[in-house]
Enzyme design. Structure first.
Site, PDB file in Angstrom:
ATOM      1  N   CYS A 104      69.146  38.773  38.210  1.00 40.75           N
ATOM      2  CA  CYS A 104      69.991  39.908  38.589  1.00 40.75           C
ATOM      3  C   CYS A 104      71.282  39.325  39.148  1.00 40.75           C
ATOM      4  O   CYS A 104      71.574  38.160  38.915  1.00 40.75           O
ATOM      5  CB  CYS A 104      69.270  40.857  39.558  1.00 40.75           C
TER       6      CYS A 104
ATOM      7  N   HIS B  54      53.500  25.288  47.837  1.00 38.90           N
ATOM      8  CA  HIS B  54      52.998  25.694  49.154  1.00 38.90           C
ATOM      9  C   HIS B  54      52.612  27.168  49.238  1.00 38.90           C
ATOM     10  O   HIS B  54      51.746  27.525  50.039  1.00 38.90           O
ATOM     11  CB  HIS B  54      54.052  25.421  50.226  1.00 38.90           C
TER      12      HIS B  54
END
Length: 176
Positions: A93, A126
């Site tokens: 976007c 993570h």
């Protein structure tokens, strides 16, 4: 950090991903790709480059540069991931922020804006992020595709601490 090694600046895992000749010949990933009118040009570039890399790309729009609402595209990308049709998603976007917010509203999805090298791989390693968001008005095409490659090549850590934290994120999701 003039003269600093890649591993010093970005961490050993990123250095391995960046220096690997296999990075551009990565194992094919099924990618749900989309963007709004502000990300239209970047989305099309990403599609062609990712297909050239051997990935399987499903384009969920937009298909023209005419105005479209990014949440509508985000829903389609997230549905493809949740159904197992796609392994990862990429949203484009204007800034990447709206696309990331929209994807994060979908239960079971974790998304991140990925405008730097560390975040592009660390968000997967993570936090088990499934959708990377890029801002066409923020970063250039060359940087975006290299970051996308890092995102796609990254694997979720086997470390207990990260799995425990992601399980807590999943618990938060179930309380929505």
């Amino acid at each position: 950090m003039v003269g600093a090694s890649v591993s010093t600046v970005m961490g050993v895992n990123a250095a391995t991903l960046l220096s690997s000749e296999d990075n551009k010949k990565a194992v094919p990933v099924r990618i749900a790709l989309g963007g709004d009118h502000a990300g239209f040009e970047l989305k099309n570039y990403m599609k062609s480059e990712l297909e050239r890399d051997g990935h399987i790309v499903t384009d969920f729009g937009s298909y023209t540069p005419d105005p479209v609402d990014f949440p509508d595209i985000a829903k389609k990308i997230c549905a493809a991931i949740l159904s197992g049709e796609a392994d990862r998603g990429i949203m484009c976007c204007g800034s990447g922020v709206g696309a990331s917010i929209a994807c994060n509203k979908v239960k079971g999805i974790r998304a991140s804006v990925c405008h730097d090298i560390f975040t592009a791989h660390q968000c997967v390693e993570h936090d088990d992020v499934q959708v990377a968001a890029f801002g066409n008005q923020i970063i250039g095409k060359t940087a975006a595709i290299e970051l996308a490659r890092l995102f796609l090549a990254a694997k979720f850590s086997t470390s207990e601490e990260f799995r425990r934290r992601v399980a807590k994120l999943d618990e938060m999701d179930s309380s929505k």
